[in-house]
Structure formats: C-alpha cells, structure tokens
Motif scaffolding. Structure first.
Motif, PDB file in Angstrom:
ATOM      1  N   GLY A 123       3.425  -4.471  -1.653  1.00  0.00           N
ATOM      2  CA  GLY A 123       4.288  -3.459  -1.328  1.00  0.00           C
ATOM      3  C   GLY A 123       2.633  -1.673  -1.864  1.00  0.00           C
ATOM      4  O   GLY A 123       3.964  -0.720  -1.942  1.00  0.00           O
ATOM      5  N   THR A 124       1.634  -1.999  -2.456  1.00  0.00           N
ATOM      6  CA  THR A 124       0.882  -1.291  -2.541  1.00  0.00           C
ATOM      7  C   THR A 124       0.448  -0.109  -1.249  1.00  0.00           C
ATOM      8  O   THR A 124       0.733  -0.454   0.269  1.00  0.00           O
ATOM      9  N   ASN A 125       0.413   1.178  -1.898  1.00  0.00           N
ATOM     10  CA  ASN A 125       0.546   1.750  -0.485  1.00  0.00           C
ATOM     11  C   ASN A 125      -1.502   2.293   0.334  1.00  0.00           C
ATOM     12  O   ASN A 125      -2.131   1.076  -0.440  1.00  0.00           O
ATOM     13  N   ALA A 126      -1.708   2.750   0.943  1.00  0.00           N
ATOM     14  CA  ALA A 126      -3.549   2.758   1.207  1.00  0.00           C
ATOM     15  C   ALA A 126      -4.573   2.882   0.869  1.00  0.00           C
ATOM     16  O   ALA A 126      -5.529   2.114   0.496  1.00  0.00           O
ATOM     17  N   ALA A 127      -3.787   4.004  -0.495  1.00  0.00           N
ATOM     18  CA  ALA A 127      -5.047   4.235  -1.676  1.00  0.00           C
ATOM     19  C   ALA A 127      -4.897   3.236  -3.173  1.00  0.00           C
ATOM     20  O   ALA A 127      -6.351   3.287  -2.536  1.00  0.00           O
ATOM     21  N   GLN A 128      -3.476   2.391  -2.857  1.00  0.00           N
ATOM     22  CA  GLN A 128      -4.192   1.696  -3.690  1.00  0.00           C
ATOM     23  C   GLN A 128      -4.524   0.569  -2.886  1.00  0.00           C
ATOM     24  O   GLN A 128      -5.438   0.020  -4.199  1.00  0.00           O
ATOM     25  N   THR A 129      -5.134  -0.157  -2.757  1.00  0.00           N
ATOM     26  CA  THR A 129      -4.915  -1.330  -1.193  1.00  0.00           C
ATOM     27  C   THR A 129      -6.493  -0.495  -1.908  1.00  0.00           C
ATOM     28  O   THR A 129      -6.861  -1.736  -2.290  1.00  0.00           O
ATOM     29  N   GLN A 130      -7.613   0.611  -1.323  1.00  0.00           N
ATOM     30  CA  GLN A 130      -8.521   0.892  -0.874  1.00  0.00           C
ATOM     31  C   GLN A 130      -9.356   0.656  -2.164  1.00  0.00           C
ATOM     32  O   GLN A 130     -10.025  -0.004  -3.110  1.00  0.00           O
ATOM     33  N   ASN A 131      -8.441   1.001  -3.664  1.00  0.00           N
ATOM     34  CA  ASN A 131      -8.817   0.908  -5.273  1.00  0.00           C
ATOM     35  C   ASN A 131      -8.851  -0.335  -5.622  1.00  0.00           C
ATOM     36  O   ASN A 131      -9.760  -0.671  -6.052  1.00  0.00           O
ATOM     37  N   ILE A 132      -7.870  -1.612  -5.310  1.00  0.00           N
ATOM     38  CA  ILE A 132      -7.617  -2.763  -5.359  1.00  0.00           C
ATOM     39  C   ILE A 132      -9.352  -3.227  -5.331  1.00  0.00           C
ATOM     40  O   ILE A 132     -10.293  -3.784  -5.828  1.00  0.00           O
TER      41      ILE A 132
END
Length: 274
Positions: A123-132
């Motif tokens: 359920g991560t958003n786009a910014a969180q997914t990019q950071n991970i």
C-alpha cells in the motif's frame, strides 16, 4: 582463623544469580519510576546495547529467553511509545536505525549466514515506492515473496527493477508466514553457507505478526509493533542453532522522514545501569 576461607553464603548467592533476569528486573523498576514522571514527554536514553535489549523487551512484554533476538548496533536509534504512560502500553515505533552513521542495513549476525528477510508493507504510494527502490538498489535480493492480491505484485516489480536475477514467488492468499516457510523449506535456505536475502511484501498486520513470532508474542501484536508504510524492516534467520533476530524495524528510506515529532525533554545518564 583460617586464611582464604570463603563464607559458603557467597557461593550459594553466586549459584542463584542470573544476570539477565537481574537486568530485566532493574529495567522494569526503572520504567515504573520514570514513566509516571514524564507523561507526554520524550525521554532520551543512552545506554549499552544489552540494556537497550532489556528496555525494549520489558516495554513489549518480551521474555528474557528472547534477549538475543534483538540486534543493537553502535549508535542505533530505537523509539518506544507509552500511550497512557504505563509500561503495559509499550509500543515499538522503530528499532536499531543506523543510516545516520552510514550503515545502510544492519550487519548480519552469527557469521553472516542463513536467511535475511527485508519486510516492506504493502500500500505504499508512488513516492514511498521510489524511495524504497532507491534504498534497496545496491542490495542483493535473491528472491521475493508477495500475495497476488490487489497490486502487490506491481509494486514489487517496481522495487525490483534493478534486480533482474531475483526469483519472484506469489501466493494466492495473505497467509504469508506459512507461505514463506514452505518456500524456504523447499530451497533449504536456512542451511546455506552464505547469506540469502528475500524481499517480502505484505500488509502491516502480517509483517507485525512475523516480527511478533520472533519474540513469541501471541496477542496484541499489531498494537505493540507499529509497522509503517514506506519503511523497511529486517529479520535474520541464522539457522537451527540460533533463533530469528530482528535486526531493525522501520528503517528510514529517505533522510527527509522524521522518526518522532516531539522534542527530547529528558535524558537518562548511562551510569544507572553500569
């Protein structure tokens, strides 16, 4: 009078002295003393790693037999919450964060062998997914495991875009603990002579259960283990001779994230538990 004669009571006392149990008891007394005095405040505790383990364990109701299931690195930061000011309400918000001193992921224990799981909440958003994705870009990931439900697999593929050799497994249910155990059993990863790393994407509740299993916590796990979206947690399974180890929880994947909004209002001197 006989020289060098030792009273028998001393050896009897030594036979009955258990350092870990004594430490846990002193830490409980410490919590009971300071928590009522500092409701609504943030307290900074600077202690040795062993004391940190006891502080975390007593705050979560973890028994001393799981003492070595908590990894503490030099300068690692952990965050505990006590919503109502009582020891019984203890929550783990973050554990063993060390990116501020250049340690990307905690160093594997027990010779660096066995299985390491990188736990990522779904359920991560786009910014969180990019950071991970950026955070794990240089980490070798041997396999991934996720549910085929919703869009889990899409997020996993985004995170693994720099890992073309990663073997991907999907399950048809959210029963991740049993599913990954079956996968690991078939591949005999626990008996490997090298470190095998797997990426697991699951709900926050499932990840909390996985972490709770390490500590043998049977109830209120999701209320005591506060897994957060956009962050990574790390478990290591060294093999049959050592129980699983929580290496870190809720690692910050970007330096812009904030651990806690409160200011530090009180600090405990290290000599209390020396």
């Amino acid at each position: 009078m006989t020289v060098n004669q030792q009273p028998t009571t001393n050896s009897q006392q030594l036979d009955k002295f258990f350092p870990a149990l004594d430490l846990y008891q002193r830490v409980r007394e410490f919590w009971q003393e300071i928590l009522p005095r500092h409701r609504g405040q943030t307290v900074l505790l600077v202690t040795h790693g062993g004391t940190n383990r006891a502080l975390i364990s007593t705050a979560l109701g973890i028994t001393p037999d799981r003492y070595h299931c908590i990894q503490q690195s030099n300068c690692g930061i952990s965050v505990l919450n006590f919503p109502d000011g009582s020891l019984e309400s203890g929550q783990l918000e973050a554990m063993n964060l060390n990116t501020h001193v250049g340690e990307h992921l905690p160093k594997p224990q027990e010779g660096g062998k066995g299985l390491r799981l990188l736990l990522v909440p779904s359920g991560t958003n786009a910014a969180q997914t990019q950071n991970i994705t950026r955070f794990l870009k240089q980490v070798r990931i041997d396999f991934s495991l996720n549910s085929i439900l919703d869009s889990y697999h899409i997020t996993v593929q985004q995170i693994l875009q720099h890992h073309p050799e990663t073997v991907q497994f999907e399950v048809l249910r959210e029963d991740i603990p049993e599913a990954w155990q079956a996968v690991i059993g078939r591949r005999s990863i626990a008996n490997s002579q090298q470190l095998t790393t797997g990426l697991v994407m699951a709900s926050e509740e499932t990840i909390a259960r996985l972490i709770g299993h390490v500590f043998n916590m049977n109830s209120d796990v999701s209320e005591r283990i506060l897994v957060k979206k956009g962050m990574v947690s790390c478990l290591q399974y060294p093999g049959d001779r050592h129980p699983p180890i929580l290496q870190a929880m809720n690692i910050l994947t970007t330096q812009n994230d904030s651990i806690h909004k409160s200011d530090v209002g009180w600090a405990m001197p290290t000599q209390i538990f020396s």
